[in-house]
Enzyme design. Structure first.
Site, PDB file in Angstrom:
ATOM      1  N   LYS A  14       0.826  -1.210   0.000  1.00  0.00           N
ATOM      2  CA  LYS A  14       0.000   0.000   0.000  1.00  0.00           C
ATOM      3  C   LYS A  14       0.866   1.269   0.000  1.00  0.00           C
ATOM      4  CE  LYS A  14      -2.434  -0.964   3.743  1.00  0.00           C
ATOM      5  NZ  LYS A  14      -1.865  -2.265   4.195  1.00  0.00           N
ATOM      6  N   ARG A  89     -10.034   0.456   8.794  1.00  0.00           N
ATOM      7  CA  ARG A  89      -9.490  -0.880   9.029  1.00  0.00           C
ATOM      8  C   ARG A  89     -10.492  -1.785   9.742  1.00  0.00           C
ATOM      9  NH1 ARG A  89      -3.702   0.447   9.087  1.00  0.00           N
ATOM     10  NH2 ARG A  89      -2.404  -1.387   9.309  1.00  0.00           N
ATOM     11  N   ARG A 128      11.668  -6.159   5.428  1.00  0.00           N
ATOM     12  CA  ARG A 128      11.579  -4.717   5.121  1.00  0.00           C
ATOM     13  C   ARG A 128      12.516  -3.909   6.020  1.00  0.00           C
ATOM     14  NH1 ARG A 128       5.825  -1.752   5.084  1.00  0.00           N
ATOM     15  NH2 ARG A 128       5.669  -2.431   7.250  1.00  0.00           N
ATOM     16  N   ARG A 161      11.162  -1.651  11.237  1.00  0.00           N
ATOM     17  CA  ARG A 161      10.072  -1.083  12.026  1.00  0.00           C
ATOM     18  C   ARG A 161       9.846  -1.974  13.239  1.00  0.00           C
ATOM     19  NH1 ARG A 161       4.828   0.399   8.370  1.00  0.00           N
ATOM     20  NH2 ARG A 161       3.813  -0.737  10.062  1.00  0.00           N
ATOM     21  N   ARG A 172      -0.368  -9.100  13.168  1.00  0.00           N
ATOM     22  CA  ARG A 172      -0.980  -8.072  12.311  1.00  0.00           C
ATOM     23  C   ARG A 172      -1.780  -8.714  11.185  1.00  0.00           C
ATOM     24  NH1 ARG A 172       4.100  -4.915  10.644  1.00  0.00           N
ATOM     25  NH2 ARG A 172       2.730  -3.679   9.307  1.00  0.00           N
TER      26      ARG A 172
HETATM   27  P1  AMP Z   1       0.346   0.705   9.031  1.00  0.00           P
HETATM   28  O1  AMP Z   1       1.517   1.598   8.885  1.00  0.00           O
HETATM   29  O2  AMP Z   1      -0.835   1.127   8.204  1.00  0.00           O
HETATM   30  O3  AMP Z   1       0.692  -0.760   8.864  1.00  0.00           O
HETATM   31  O4  AMP Z   1      -0.149   0.853  10.556  1.00  0.00           O
HETATM   32  C1  AMP Z   1       0.692   0.489  11.636  1.00  0.00           C
HETATM   33  C2  AMP Z   1      -0.126   0.291  12.901  1.00  0.00           C
HETATM   34  O5  AMP Z   1      -0.817   1.498  13.232  1.00  0.00           O
HETATM   35  C3  AMP Z   1      -1.217  -0.762  12.824  1.00  0.00           C
HETATM   36  O6  AMP Z   1      -0.729  -2.074  13.041  1.00  0.00           O
HETATM   37  C4  AMP Z   1      -2.159  -0.290  13.926  1.00  0.00           C
HETATM   38  O7  AMP Z   1      -1.657  -0.623  15.206  1.00  0.00           O
HETATM   39  C5  AMP Z   1      -2.088   1.228  13.793  1.00  0.00           C
HETATM   40  N1  AMP Z   1      -3.129   1.723  12.846  1.00  0.00           N
HETATM   41  C6  AMP Z   1      -2.928   2.376  11.671  1.00  0.00           C
HETATM   42  N2  AMP Z   1      -4.092   2.668  11.069  1.00  0.00           N
HETATM   43  C7  AMP Z   1      -5.071   2.174  11.878  1.00  0.00           C
HETATM   44  C8  AMP Z   1      -6.486   2.127  11.817  1.00  0.00           C
HETATM   45  N3  AMP Z   1      -7.167   2.634  10.766  1.00  0.00           N
HETATM   46  N4  AMP Z   1      -7.160   1.528  12.837  1.00  0.00           N
HETATM   47  C9  AMP Z   1      -6.509   1.013  13.898  1.00  0.00           C
HETATM   48  N5  AMP Z   1      -5.178   1.015  14.022  1.00  0.00           N
HETATM   49  C10 AMP Z   1      -4.442   1.579  13.033  1.00  0.00           C
END
Ligand code: AMP
Length: 215
Positions: A14, A89, A128, A161, A172
């Site tokens: 993404k 999400r 990554r 990360r 996740r």
């Molecule tokens: P990402 O960078 O999109 O993979 O997001 C990293 C982490 O941020 C996720 O594993 C969640 O813990 C939190 N997070 C990001 N976006 C959301 C969302 N829309 N709802 C809940 N948690 C989120």
């Protein structure tokens, strides 16, 4: 005008495709994950709240995320469209987003659903490495930097990360399956979702995205 959502499991690409979409269509990139990471870096209250969930690979509570995303969408640069990456999400978040858009006479034009198999996601995420300074993303096997541990673009240090270790990655993906995947049905019912094979090479995936959005 392009109002779109990038949907897909963690590691589906993404973030990578978002950069290309933003470049072609000129819409702001709204990544809730990036906003949380920025807040963690700056030591804000929001960052402190989000960090405990993120480090375990769990979702940050819906209301916190919804407030954050909708206040971002109210900023003037979103008036002509936006790219949502990592939000919504959960079905609850999608409903809140729909309510918000309706109140503002707006809607989502297309949801881009990047589909990738679980094994491939694990390989991608655990390998990554991201630049601490500019955020550029590499992979130890498939997209290695010219010099190990050093960003090709700015010379910054490459790090993993904190949520890209195997245990958190597995969690996740499970969280995605149970809480986020139902959104595919949700948007199928709404009739505005395009599913794209995210396992293809970067340019093929982007070509399919452009076909789904339209030039
Ligand atoms: P990402 O960078 O999109 O993979 O997001 C990293 C982490 O941020 C996720 O594993 C969640 O813990 C939190 N997070 C990001 N976006 C959301 C969302 N829309 N709802 C809940 N948690 C989120």
């Amino acid at each position: 005008m392009l109002r779109t959502i990038l949907l897909g499991p963690p590691g589906a690409g993404k973030g990578t495709q978002a950069v290309k979409i933003v470049e072609k269509y000129g819409v702001p990139h709204i990544s809730t994950g990036d906003i949380f990471r920025e807040n963690i870096k700056n030591g804000t209250e929001l960052g402190k709240k989000a960090q405990e969930y993120m480090n375990k690979g769990e979702l940050v509570p819906d209301d916190l995320v919804c407030d954050l995303a909708t206040s971002r969408l109210l900023q003037p640069d979103c008036a002509d469209g936006f790219l949502l990456d990592g939000f919504p999400r959960t079905v609850y978040q999608a409903e809140k987003l729909d309510e918000f858009l309706k109140e503002h006479d707006s809607r989502i034009d297309v949801v881009l659903n990047l589909a990738v198999e679980k094994e491939e996601l694990i390989t991608r995420l655990t390998g990554r490495r991201v630049c601490k300074v500019c955020g550029a993303s590499f992979h130890i096997v498939s997209v290695p930097p010219r010099e190990e541990g050093v960003c090709d673009f700015c010379g910054g240090e490459l790090v993993q990360r904190p949520d890209d270790n195997l245990e958190t990655v597995t969690n996740r993906i499970d969280v995605y399956d149970s809480q986020t995947k139902p959104l595919v049905d949700y948007y199928e019912k709404a009739g505005n979702i395009a599913t794209i094979d995210g396992a293809a090479d970067l340019d093929t995936v982007f070509g399919d995205i452009v076909k789904a959005i339209g030039e």
